[in-house]
Design a protein around this motif. Sequence first.
Motif, PDB file in Angstrom:
ATOM      1  N   GLY A 155      43.929  28.724  41.500  1.00 11.12           N
ATOM      2  CA  GLY A 155      43.807  29.750  42.606  1.00 11.12           C
ATOM      3  C   GLY A 155      42.216  30.467  42.772  1.00 11.12           C
ATOM      4  O   GLY A 155      42.029  31.576  43.058  1.00 11.12           O
ATOM      5  N   GLY A 156      41.396  29.545  42.654  1.00 14.17           N
ATOM      6  CA  GLY A 156      40.132  29.995  42.664  1.00 14.17           C
ATOM      7  C   GLY A 156      39.751  30.454  43.949  1.00 14.17           C
ATOM      8  O   GLY A 156      40.069  29.650  45.039  1.00 14.17           O
ATOM      9  N   VAL A 157      38.794  31.495  44.134  1.00 15.28           N
ATOM     10  CA  VAL A 157      38.472  32.170  45.377  1.00 15.28           C
ATOM     11  C   VAL A 157      37.240  32.774  45.130  1.00 15.28           C
ATOM     12  O   VAL A 157      36.867  33.508  44.206  1.00 15.28           O
ATOM     13  N   THR A 158      36.099  32.638  46.039  1.00 14.38           N
ATOM     14  CA  THR A 158      34.865  33.341  46.034  1.00 14.38           C
ATOM     15  C   THR A 158      34.718  34.522  47.144  1.00 14.38           C
ATOM     16  O   THR A 158      34.976  33.788  48.203  1.00 14.38           O
ATOM     17  N   SER A 159      34.785  35.598  46.919  1.00 16.68           N
ATOM     18  CA  SER A 159      34.742  36.707  47.907  1.00 16.68           C
ATOM     19  C   SER A 159      33.217  36.928  48.116  1.00 16.68           C
ATOM     20  O   SER A 159      32.219  36.615  47.597  1.00 16.68           O
ATOM     21  N   LYS A 160      33.199  38.225  48.898  1.00 13.67           N
ATOM     22  CA  LYS A 160      31.826  38.907  49.008  1.00 13.67           C
ATOM     23  C   LYS A 160      31.099  39.278  47.555  1.00 13.67           C
ATOM     24  O   LYS A 160      29.975  38.923  47.703  1.00 13.67           O
ATOM     25  N   GLN A 161      31.796  39.821  46.814  1.00 14.26           N
ATOM     26  CA  GLN A 161      31.248  40.257  45.617  1.00 14.26           C
ATOM     27  C   GLN A 161      31.522  39.851  44.342  1.00 14.26           C
ATOM     28  O   GLN A 161      31.101  40.227  43.414  1.00 14.26           O
ATOM     29  N   ARG A 162      32.504  38.735  44.214  1.00 15.71           N
ATOM     30  CA  ARG A 162      32.812  38.144  43.156  1.00 15.71           C
ATOM     31  C   ARG A 162      33.725  37.142  43.299  1.00 15.71           C
ATOM     32  O   ARG A 162      34.302  36.851  44.458  1.00 15.71           O
ATOM     33  N   SER A 163      33.707  35.917  42.225  1.00 14.44           N
ATOM     34  CA  SER A 163      34.635  34.883  42.479  1.00 14.44           C
ATOM     35  C   SER A 163      35.789  35.549  41.441  1.00 14.44           C
ATOM     36  O   SER A 163      35.570  35.967  40.286  1.00 14.44           O
ATOM     37  N   SER A 164      36.976  34.687  41.540  1.00 13.24           N
ATOM     38  CA  SER A 164      38.326  34.840  40.902  1.00 13.24           C
ATOM     39  C   SER A 164      38.881  33.715  40.768  1.00 13.24           C
ATOM     40  O   SER A 164      39.012  32.914  41.625  1.00 13.24           O
ATOM     41  N   PHE A 165      39.713  33.516  39.440  1.00 15.87           N
ATOM     42  CA  PHE A 165      40.843  32.623  39.401  1.00 15.87           C
ATOM     43  C   PHE A 165      41.772  32.974  38.286  1.00 15.87           C
ATOM     44  O   PHE A 165      41.686  33.973  37.767  1.00 15.87           O
ATOM     45  N   ASP A 166      42.961  32.442  38.219  1.00 14.62           N
ATOM     46  CA  ASP A 166      44.005  32.795  37.500  1.00 14.62           C
ATOM     47  C   ASP A 166      43.915  31.558  36.301  1.00 14.62           C
ATOM     48  O   ASP A 166      43.893  30.435  36.533  1.00 14.62           O
ATOM     49  N   LEU A 167      44.330  32.209  35.099  1.00  7.82           N
ATOM     50  CA  LEU A 167      44.474  31.445  34.000  1.00  7.82           C
ATOM     51  C   LEU A 167      46.068  31.545  33.082  1.00  7.82           C
ATOM     52  O   LEU A 167      46.382  32.763  33.027  1.00  7.82           O
ATOM     53  N   HIS A 168      46.650  30.346  33.390  1.00  9.87           N
ATOM     54  CA  HIS A 168      47.787  30.416  32.619  1.00  9.87           C
ATOM     55  C   HIS A 168      47.734  30.140  31.245  1.00  9.87           C
ATOM     56  O   HIS A 168      47.334  29.167  30.903  1.00  9.87           O
TER      57      HIS A 168
END
Length: 271
Positions: A78-91
């Motif tokens: 679920g990696g995503v890069t927005s204007k202020q940060r990048s995020s992903f989910d870790l199982h």
Amino acid sequence: MKTRILAALGAVSMLAMSGAAQAHHPWILPSSTMADGQDAWVTIDVGVSEALFAPERPAPLTNVKVWAPDGSEVAVEGGVTSKQRSSFDLHLTQQGTYKITNTGGGVMGGYKQNGEMKRLPRDITPDKIASSIPADATDVRINEMSSRVESFVTLGAPSEGAAFKPTGKGLELEPVGHMSDFVTDEPAKFRFLADGKPAANIAVTLIPGGTRYRDARGEISLTTDANGVVEIKWPEAGMYWLGASAKGAPTVQGATERRMSYAATIEVLTP
């Protein structure tokens, strides 16, 4: 693509010097560093900011890798890069401590030609250095840089497994004990390695998170001993940014200097 390259090189250049000397810091921030049960999910933010751990600029997820307690690589979901940060989910499916790592590297520098200072392209690759420098160039300076940014998440009890095996490349942190479940009344020890060998007498900086709420950043300056070990006495509970830098022998042909850097996010709790 150009924006992402510049962002990556910017993060590398910020880490190339001591964290205390720079206003912005790259970081990896888990939504939780401890979880219970047979499995769990956490969200990981990746960014660069002046106020520690506050979203400001994203860092690319291109080189982000996650290692399970047994040393196997875990998928970034679920990696995503927005204007202020990048995020992903870790199982989290294995009991023990996971390591999240974001590595970077590159070269930058310049030379003089006919008395005029010129810089190499910011996105230059090592194999293009020789062809990019004119035969009549003088005062050539090429800086090789490598960076490593990490954080840690534990499911169940902390572990000291294969996830923490050093690669022998760049500046790394080798646990002296586990890398989780830190508390204020227990000092922690960390060993820094430069290309797999103890990084003796290098500067280490510790900064508590939440810098936007303080007039002073609260930096603590430390130095590794002859074995590359530093002992930290936590002043209070909270999230901390731990940073270090070192110089090494260049590995890129034509480089005149090499700088290595390391940063980690560590959570400290009350007993």
